[in-house]
Design a protein around this motif. Structure first.
Motif, mmCIF file in Angstrom:
data_model
loop_
_atom_site.group_PDB
_atom_site.id
_atom_site.type_symbol
_atom_site.label_atom_id
_atom_site.label_comp_id
_atom_site.label_asym_id
_atom_site.label_seq_id
_atom_site.Cartn_x
_atom_site.Cartn_y
_atom_site.Cartn_z
ATOM 1 N N ASP A 1 81.133 3.028 67.115
ATOM 2 C CA ASP A 1 81.448 4.443 67.749
ATOM 3 C C ASP A 1 80.565 5.430 67.272
ATOM 4 O OD1 ASP A 1 83.155 3.373 69.084
ATOM 5 O OD2 ASP A 1 84.998 3.856 68.152
ATOM 6 N N ASN A 2 80.397 5.739 65.888
ATOM 7 C CA ASN A 2 79.509 6.941 65.566
ATOM 8 C C ASN A 2 78.603 6.568 64.577
ATOM 9 O OD1 ASN A 2 81.302 6.410 63.601
ATOM 10 N ND2 ASN A 2 82.280 8.392 63.776
ATOM 11 N N GLY A 3 77.960 5.377 64.929
ATOM 12 C CA GLY A 3 76.871 4.884 64.064
ATOM 13 C C GLY A 3 76.552 3.359 63.917
ATOM 14 N N TYR A 4 76.035 2.973 62.851
ATOM 15 C CA TYR A 4 75.777 1.701 62.565
ATOM 16 C C TYR A 4 76.456 0.986 61.702
ATOM 17 C CZ TYR A 4 72.073 2.527 66.094
ATOM 18 O OH TYR A 4 71.486 2.901 67.204
ATOM 19 N N LEU A 5 76.870 -0.335 61.873
ATOM 20 C CA LEU A 5 77.323 -1.054 60.494
ATOM 21 C C LEU A 5 76.060 -1.907 60.099
ATOM 22 C CD1 LEU A 5 80.806 -2.451 61.317
ATOM 23 C CD2 LEU A 5 80.089 -0.859 59.424
ATOM 24 N N CYS A 6 75.648 -1.957 58.786
ATOM 25 C CA CYS A 6 74.394 -2.887 58.679
ATOM 26 C C CYS A 6 74.940 -3.615 57.467
ATOM 27 C CB CYS A 6 73.280 -1.762 58.191
ATOM 28 S SG CYS A 6 71.862 -2.709 57.825
ATOM 29 N N TYR A 7 74.643 -5.053 57.537
ATOM 30 C CA TYR A 7 74.763 -5.881 56.579
ATOM 31 C C TYR A 7 73.539 -6.525 56.258
ATOM 32 C CZ TYR A 7 77.010 -10.131 54.210
ATOM 33 O OH TYR A 7 77.215 -11.074 53.135
ATOM 34 N N LEU B 1 76.477 3.537 58.345
ATOM 35 C CA LEU B 1 75.636 4.636 58.647
ATOM 36 C C LEU B 1 76.041 5.516 59.882
ATOM 37 C CD1 LEU B 1 73.185 1.697 58.256
ATOM 38 C CD2 LEU B 1 72.480 3.865 57.029
ATOM 39 N N GLY B 2 76.567 6.715 59.614
ATOM 40 C CA GLY B 2 77.079 7.595 60.556
ATOM 41 C C GLY B 2 75.926 8.516 61.186
ATOM 42 N N ARG B 3 76.473 8.882 62.445
ATOM 43 C CA ARG B 3 75.816 10.049 62.831
ATOM 44 C C ARG B 3 76.332 11.526 62.247
ATOM 45 N NH1 ARG B 3 75.694 6.788 67.456
ATOM 46 N NH2 ARG B 3 73.569 5.684 67.815
ATOM 47 N N PRO B 4 75.224 12.311 62.062
ATOM 48 C CA PRO B 4 75.830 13.428 61.223
ATOM 49 C C PRO B 4 77.144 14.188 61.890
ATOM 50 C CG PRO B 4 73.678 13.174 61.276
ATOM 51 C CD PRO B 4 73.944 12.278 61.970
ATOM 52 N N THR B 5 76.843 14.863 63.073
ATOM 53 C CA THR B 5 77.953 15.784 63.698
ATOM 54 C C THR B 5 79.274 15.230 63.416
ATOM 55 O OG1 THR B 5 77.168 15.213 65.582
ATOM 56 C CG2 THR B 5 76.213 17.117 64.799
ATOM 57 N N GLN B 6 79.446 14.145 64.144
ATOM 58 C CA GLN B 6 80.743 13.435 64.091
ATOM 59 C C GLN B 6 81.386 13.237 62.955
ATOM 60 O OE1 GLN B 6 78.625 11.073 66.507
ATOM 61 N NE2 GLN B 6 79.937 11.126 68.388
ATOM 62 N N ASP B 7 80.520 12.778 62.168
ATOM 63 C CA ASP B 7 80.941 12.477 60.685
ATOM 64 C C ASP B 7 81.469 13.459 59.921
ATOM 65 O OD1 ASP B 7 80.157 9.903 58.127
ATOM 66 O OD2 ASP B 7 81.057 9.585 60.402
ATOM 67 N N LEU B 8 80.623 14.525 59.968
ATOM 68 C CA LEU B 8 81.183 15.760 59.118
ATOM 69 C C LEU B 8 82.223 16.124 59.436
ATOM 70 C CD1 LEU B 8 77.987 18.454 58.492
ATOM 71 C CD2 LEU B 8 79.423 16.862 56.861
ATOM 72 N N GLU B 9 82.607 16.166 60.589
ATOM 73 C CA GLU B 9 83.810 16.694 61.233
ATOM 74 C C GLU B 9 85.051 15.789 60.871
ATOM 75 O OE1 GLU B 9 83.767 16.733 65.364
ATOM 76 O OE2 GLU B 9 81.965 18.129 65.289
ATOM 77 N N TYR B 10 84.586 14.553 60.858
ATOM 78 C CA TYR B 10 85.831 13.349 60.254
ATOM 79 C C TYR B 10 85.947 13.529 58.966
ATOM 80 C CZ TYR B 10 87.504 8.661 59.578
ATOM 81 O OH TYR B 10 88.320 7.727 59.477
ATOM 82 N N SER B 11 84.924 13.736 58.149
ATOM 83 C CA SER B 11 85.372 13.588 56.845
ATOM 84 C C SER B 11 85.820 15.058 56.317
ATOM 85 C CB SER B 11 83.952 13.423 55.851
ATOM 86 O OG SER B 11 82.934 14.638 56.234
ATOM 87 N N GLN B 12 85.625 15.899 57.022
ATOM 88 C CA GLN B 12 86.398 17.321 56.487
ATOM 89 C C GLN B 12 87.863 17.266 56.909
ATOM 90 O OE1 GLN B 12 84.022 20.134 58.705
ATOM 91 N NE2 GLN B 12 82.526 20.429 57.041
ATOM 92 N N ALA B 13 88.102 16.556 58.026
ATOM 93 C CA ALA B 13 89.525 16.297 58.402
ATOM 94 C C ALA B 13 90.197 15.308 57.539
ATOM 95 C CB ALA B 13 89.536 15.751 60.023
ATOM 96 N N ASP B 14 89.299 14.535 57.042
ATOM 97 C CA ASP B 14 89.758 13.510 56.074
ATOM 98 C C ASP B 14 90.419 14.233 54.800
ATOM 99 O OD1 ASP B 14 90.225 10.936 56.600
ATOM 100 O OD2 ASP B 14 88.763 10.308 55.242
ATOM 101 N N GLN B 15 89.328 15.120 54.148
ATOM 102 C CA GLN B 15 89.670 15.757 53.114
ATOM 103 C C GLN B 15 90.857 16.917 53.268
ATOM 104 O OE1 GLN B 15 85.963 17.289 52.502
ATOM 105 N NE2 GLN B 15 85.381 15.201 51.132
ATOM 106 N N ALA B 16 91.158 17.346 54.274
ATOM 107 C CA ALA B 16 92.151 18.454 54.525
ATOM 108 C C ALA B 16 93.303 17.464 54.536
ATOM 109 C CB ALA B 16 91.881 19.073 55.913
ATOM 110 N N GLY B 17 93.292 16.408 55.200
ATOM 111 C CA GLY B 17 94.540 15.731 55.356
ATOM 112 C C GLY B 17 94.892 15.057 53.798
ATOM 113 N N ALA B 18 94.035 15.043 52.937
ATOM 114 C CA ALA B 18 94.139 14.398 51.534
ATOM 115 C C ALA B 18 95.264 15.315 50.756
ATOM 116 C CB ALA B 18 93.065 14.212 50.817
ATOM 117 N N VAL B 19 95.229 16.680 50.971
ATOM 118 C CA VAL B 19 95.980 17.429 50.140
ATOM 119 C C VAL B 19 97.469 17.041 50.465
ATOM 120 C CG1 VAL B 19 96.582 19.832 49.672
ATOM 121 C CG2 VAL B 19 94.305 19.300 50.294
ATOM 122 N N GLY B 20 97.866 16.799 51.673
ATOM 123 C CA GLY B 20 99.441 16.723 52.034
ATOM 124 C C GLY B 20 99.761 15.164 52.042
ATOM 125 N N ASP B 21 98.461 14.315 51.742
ATOM 126 C CA ASP B 21 98.693 13.049 51.856
ATOM 127 C C ASP B 21 99.627 12.150 50.973
ATOM 128 O OD1 ASP B 21 97.316 11.996 53.893
ATOM 129 O OD2 ASP B 21 95.768 10.978 52.541
#
Lengths: 505, 167
Positions: free
Chosen positions: B61-67, B75-95
């Motif tokens: 979806d947003n990059g490549y899997l490399c074996y 290996l992600g594409r930057p923009t989408q991945d940044l948003e994703y990881s930020q959302a991920d971290q925000a979620g971690a507090v109430g997780d």
């Protein structure tokens, strides 16, 4: 010989059985649930019958529906594979009444060995040692408390109706008994449709050694030597091998004879396995009879040269065994690794989803029994086994080296698998020295974490991604794309389907 | 051409040029020259500093899997991945208070009721997948605020099952 066989199973084992049928010139019928329309076993069969919704209880465990499917397609015999209805005496009886040949023991022998408690009594009577445990299952949970006290903790809870780790629990103290019993019963009910469980003394540090037996309808019986299945996690075998380093010729002979005695005592026909536990002092105890083709049967095939599924079908068709005990030899060493859709980095949680890329290892001494393909969606409903990787070598060391290499060459992307875990198991010094027991995984791998990635790997991965990006750019300019990701590495077996040269309609 | 890939939430620039020698690739430290030959859509053979490598690179979806060499890289594409990881971290507090399904499966038992106090590690529900029961445990002590699923329901990975609240 039969002209058509219905295979009442799915996944790698259904594919493997259909392959044997084709080799014998027998047509095949696949059955499939709603979740399996795209499954590989449907593609390799000559005919396919839809049997119901995704949950196994409504499809692969639906006995009437399976018998109906056999009648409808004109199949004369049913091969049950392993799991599902493979060891269900009621299903065997239903087949017998419907005039269908069940490829396995008859309903009487099945009922006897399937009732683990009665089986233990019969085995004890013919002088084969058994593990101390309950002589019957009880309706009342309180009775289990008492039985556990008599046997002495730790005790093992086991499902009366089956194996594969389903319903199994070890209980070390009384407080944990009732919740474990309830969970065991639920799992047993879901897996086998029968919630009966019983207790057995739990032996510390045992090896799990089983003997493969073949018995025809004329009273001929042979064993095809042992398989060592001590490498287990959650009571599920993950690596199997033959021969076992724990046996010498004398012990092998005695256990082989005991296995045949057990099968004769229970009136067994067709292929079956007698499981033993072997303690530290090389005492062996009868564990149970597995009245089916085992997951790990290929290691026996590679070392004896005998195709067990061919033998099953021949015996079921009324043919007599064409070889005697003296004519069967073990040659070299074979290992099997089970490839599960589980995430070893996350406590082996099931990992369902779409396989986006698959490359199977090939090479001398490598056999791959698979049930999936790139593009296949692994459903949540069934056993997580995807495939089995089997290697053969002149020596154990060579078989291990081949397994290591084959696991490195095995690429499955899109879902998590146990491959990275297995790779380290088969390279562990204790494994290589053969110092194994059923405690091997808990002892050496309970704290297992995936290896930290290497800078070298990262450098190569970045190069790969950049190259792929350039390629993508070039291809966007082309009018058509030749292949999509899912179509990579289709084997001819998979893409050709069940056509035959010179086939007449 | 210049690309950026996200690896472990780090942004890594890669410059790549086609030269007469092959591909010249700049990963920041030093330039390397790679001879690349595509074997199939997603499989490339590399010769790098005289060594031969086979890489499997699959677009996702947003990059490549490399074996590569037994390692799996995402290996992600930057923009989408940044948003994703930020959302991920925000979620971690109430997780820890939001109890989620760790994998897709079927809820076969809910052991608690709304309003009930729970211990850390207490089994709250059982989710079955691929014939194995998986006990879903409380990551911390608290009280059951809301039960979000019912027995028999099919759930996807990360689907919230039970909400806890601090005592």
């Amino acid at each position: 010989m039969f002209s058509k066989i219905l295979v009442a199973n799915r996944g790698e084992i259904a594919v493997r059985i259909m392959r044997a049928c084709r080799e014998l010139g027998v047509a095949t019928v696949a059955v499939y649930s709603e979740a399996d329309r795209g499954a590989l076993h449907v593609q390799v069969a000559d005919e396919a019958v839809f049997i119901g919704p995704a949950p196994a209880l409504e499809s692969y465990l639906n006995m009437e529906r399976l018998v109906e499917a056999a009648h409808h397609t004109g199949a004369e015999a049913i091969h049950p594979g392993y799991g599902f209805l493979a060891e269900n005496p009621e299903f065997v009886r239903l087949c017998e009444e419907a005039g269908l040949v069940f490829i396995g023991p008859d309903s009487k022998a099945m009922a006897l060995v399937g009732d683990k408690i009665r089986a233990r009594q019969v085995v004890e009577e013919v002088g084969v040692p058994i593990i101390p445990g309950m002589k019957k299952s009880f309706p009342n949970l309180e009775d289990y408390r008492q039985a556990a006290q008599e046997i002495g903790y730790p005790v093992m809870i086991k499902a009366s109706a089956g194996g594969g780790g389903k319903g199994m629990r070890i209980v070390y103290q009384e407080e944990d008994l009732l919740p474990a019993l309830e969970a065991g019963q639920r799992e047993a009910k879901a897996a086998f449709g029968d919630e009966a469980v019983y207790l057995e003394k739990y032996l510390e540090e045992p090896r799990h050694v089983e003997f493969q037996v073949l018995a025809d309808h004329e009273g001929n019986i042979v064993h095809l030597f042992e398989r060592e299945c001590s490498i287990q996690r959650r009571h599920q075998k993950i690596v199997e091998e033959t021969p076992s380093l724990a046996l010498d010729d004398d012990l092998r002979f005695r256990m082989g004879e005991a296995a045949k005695k057990v099968m004769q005592a229970v009136g067994y026909t067709n292929a079956g396995t007698v499981e033993f536990l072997l303690d530290k002092d090389k005492n062996f105890y009868f564990l149970e009879v597995n009245a089916r083709l085992q997951v790990e049967h290929p290691v026996t095939e590679l070392t004896t040269g005998i195709d067990l599924v061919h033998q099953q079908i021949r015996i079921a068709a009324g043919q007599r065994l064409s070889f005697s005990q003296e004519e069967i030899n073990q040659r070299g060493h074979a290992l099997e690794c089970r490839i599960y859709a589980e995430d070893p980095a996350k406590n082996f949680l099931p990992s369902s989803g779409r396989i986006i890329y698959l490359r199977e290892p090939v090479g001398p001494g490598i056999r791959h029994d698979g049930g999936v393909y790139a593009g296949f969606e692994v459903p949540i409903y069934y056993d997580p086994i995807l495939a089995k990787l089997i290697t053969w070598g002149e020596t154990r060391d060579q078989a291990c080296a081949r397994m290591k290499k084959a696991l490195e060459d095995y690429v499955i992307l899109g879902i998590k698998t146990t491959i990275p875990f297995l790779r380290e198991v088969v390279q562990h010094p204790a494994f290589l020295e053969g110092k194994i027991s059923t405690h091997f995984i808990p002892r050496y791998f309970s704290e297992w974490r995936p290896r930290p990635p290497s800078p070298e790997g990262q450098r190569l991965a970045l190069i790969g991604a950049a190259l792929r990006e350039m390629k993508q750019g070039r291809e966007r300019k082309r009018p058509t794309q030749l292949m999509s990701a899912g179509q990579d590495f289709l084997s001819p077996w998979q893409t050709l389907g069940p056509w035959r040269l010179g086939r007449r309609s | 051409m210049n690309f950026e890939f996200m690896v472990d939430q780090k942004r890594i620039p890669v410059a790549i040029e086609k030269t007469s020698q092959g591909w010249e690739i700049d990963l920041g430290e030093a330039k390397v020259v790679v001879d690349a030959h595509w074997i199939s859509e997603n499989c490339v053979s590399l010769i790098l500093e005289g060594k031969s490598y086979t890489l499997h690179v699959v677009p996702v979806d947003n990059g490549y899997l490399c074996y590569v060499q037994g390692e799996l890289w995402s290996l992600g594409r930057p923009t989408q991945d940044l948003e994703y990881s930020q959302a991920d971290q925000a979620g971690a507090v109430g997780d820890k208070l939001k109890v989620k399904a760790p994998m897709p499966g079927k809820v076969i038992k809910i052991n608690v009721q709304e309003g009930e106090a729970v211990r850390e590690n207490q089994t709250l529900a059982v989710v079955e997948a691929m014939k194995m029961e998986n006990e879903i445990k409380a990551a911390q002590a608290g009280r059951v605020k809301k039960i979000l699923v019912s027995v028999g329901e099919l759930v996807d990975a990360d689907r919230p099952l039970i909400e806890l609240e601090e005592e």
